[in-house]
Design a protein around this motif. Structure first.
Motif, PDB file in Angstrom:
ATOM      1  N   ILE A  89      49.546  27.667  47.195  1.00 62.16           N
ATOM      2  CA  ILE A  89      48.251  28.136  46.702  1.00 62.16           C
ATOM      3  C   ILE A  89      48.278  29.655  46.765  1.00 62.16           C
ATOM      4  O   ILE A  89      48.578  30.236  47.802  1.00 62.16           O
ATOM      5  N   HIS A  90      48.003  30.283  45.608  1.00 61.51           N
ATOM      6  CA  HIS A  90      48.097  31.737  45.515  1.00 61.51           C
ATOM      7  C   HIS A  90      46.938  32.300  44.694  1.00 61.51           C
ATOM      8  O   HIS A  90      46.515  31.683  43.721  1.00 61.51           O
ATOM      9  N   GLU A  91      46.510  33.486  45.056  1.00 62.06           N
ATOM     10  CA  GLU A  91      45.567  34.217  44.217  1.00 62.06           C
ATOM     11  C   GLU A  91      46.349  34.768  43.028  1.00 62.06           C
ATOM     12  O   GLU A  91      47.461  35.278  43.172  1.00 62.06           O
ATOM     13  N   ILE A  92      45.755  34.675  41.847  1.00 63.19           N
ATOM     14  CA  ILE A  92      46.425  35.129  40.627  1.00 63.19           C
ATOM     15  C   ILE A  92      46.104  36.605  40.395  1.00 63.19           C
ATOM     16  O   ILE A  92      44.949  37.019  40.470  1.00 63.19           O
ATOM     17  N   LYS A  93      47.137  37.378  40.105  1.00 59.77           N
ATOM     18  CA  LYS A  93      46.979  38.811  39.856  1.00 59.77           C
ATOM     19  C   LYS A  93      46.186  39.042  38.570  1.00 59.77           C
ATOM     20  O   LYS A  93      46.248  38.249  37.632  1.00 59.77           O
ATOM     21  N   LYS A  94      45.473  40.173  38.516  1.00 58.99           N
ATOM     22  CA  LYS A  94      44.607  40.509  37.386  1.00 58.99           C
ATOM     23  C   LYS A  94      45.366  40.488  36.058  1.00 58.99           C
ATOM     24  O   LYS A  94      44.876  39.942  35.057  1.00 58.99           O
ATOM     25  N   GLN A  95      46.552  41.071  36.014  1.00 65.35           N
ATOM     26  CA  GLN A  95      47.328  41.105  34.778  1.00 65.35           C
ATOM     27  C   GLN A  95      47.641  39.688  34.291  1.00 65.35           C
ATOM     28  O   GLN A  95      47.556  39.399  33.095  1.00 65.35           O
ATOM     29  N   ASP A  96      47.979  38.794  35.216  1.00 68.96           N
ATOM     30  CA  ASP A  96      48.268  37.411  34.846  1.00 68.96           C
ATOM     31  C   ASP A  96      47.009  36.677  34.411  1.00 68.96           C
ATOM     32  O   ASP A  96      47.049  35.851  33.497  1.00 68.96           O
ATOM     33  N   LEU A  97      45.885  36.979  35.053  1.00 66.75           N
ATOM     34  CA  LEU A  97      44.599  36.394  34.624  1.00 66.75           C
ATOM     35  C   LEU A  97      44.291  36.785  33.186  1.00 66.75           C
ATOM     36  O   LEU A  97      43.855  35.949  32.388  1.00 66.75           O
ATOM     37  N   ASP A  98      44.495  38.063  32.877  1.00 68.77           N
ATOM     38  CA  ASP A  98      44.243  38.537  31.517  1.00 68.77           C
ATOM     39  C   ASP A  98      45.151  37.822  30.512  1.00 68.77           C
ATOM     40  O   ASP A  98      44.707  37.445  29.424  1.00 68.77           O
TER      41      ASP A  98
END
Length: 137
Positions: A51-60
């Motif tokens: 389980i990981h928080e997704i980085k902003k660039q990957d979210l975009d």
């Protein structure tokens, strides 16, 4: 205007109305999201519990891939699970086909979307960063 021309004009009008109706119905089934602001990936399969928080660039990038896709309802046998998913903004749960097909299930709408080959490959590259593995069925 002759009777033949009137009938032809009526047929053209009916065809135009049907085409517009089909276009509106198709657009109605397209999903539209607000920009993604927070996301969490979840890949829990066999011995893996990631389980990981997704980085902003990957979210975009995920937003670009998933937004605007046509949604449909069908019983697919690809295997979908909340344990192999991305949760966005505590509003959306995207579950991925475990057999490697390019389908994504949106749990909250109980509908599916099919990604193009390019979008699917881009999505898989993003998810690999968060330890996803496909095929996983």
């Amino acid at each position: 205007m002759s009777k033949g021309k009137k009938i032809f004009a009526i047929i053209i009008l009916i065809c135009a109305c049907l085409s517009m109706t089909l276009f509106i119905l198709k657009e109605k089934n397209r999903v539209s999201f607000d920009k993604f602001s927070y996301g969490e990936s979840k890949f829990c399969y066999e011995d893996s519990n990631q389980i990981h928080e997704i980085k902003k660039q990957d979210l975009d990038s995920l937003y670009t891939i998933l937004n605007g896709k046509e949604m449909f309802y069908e019983e697919l046998s690809c295997g979908f699970s909340e344990n192999i998913a991305v949760c966005i903004d505590d509003k959306y749960t995207f579950c991925f086909a475990q057999d490697g097909d390019s389908y994504v299930y949106l749990k909250e709408k109980n509908k599916y979307m099919k990604l193009s080959k390019k979008d699917y490959e881009n999505m898989v590259e993003i998810l690999k960063k968060y330890n996803f593995v496909f095929l996983c069925i």
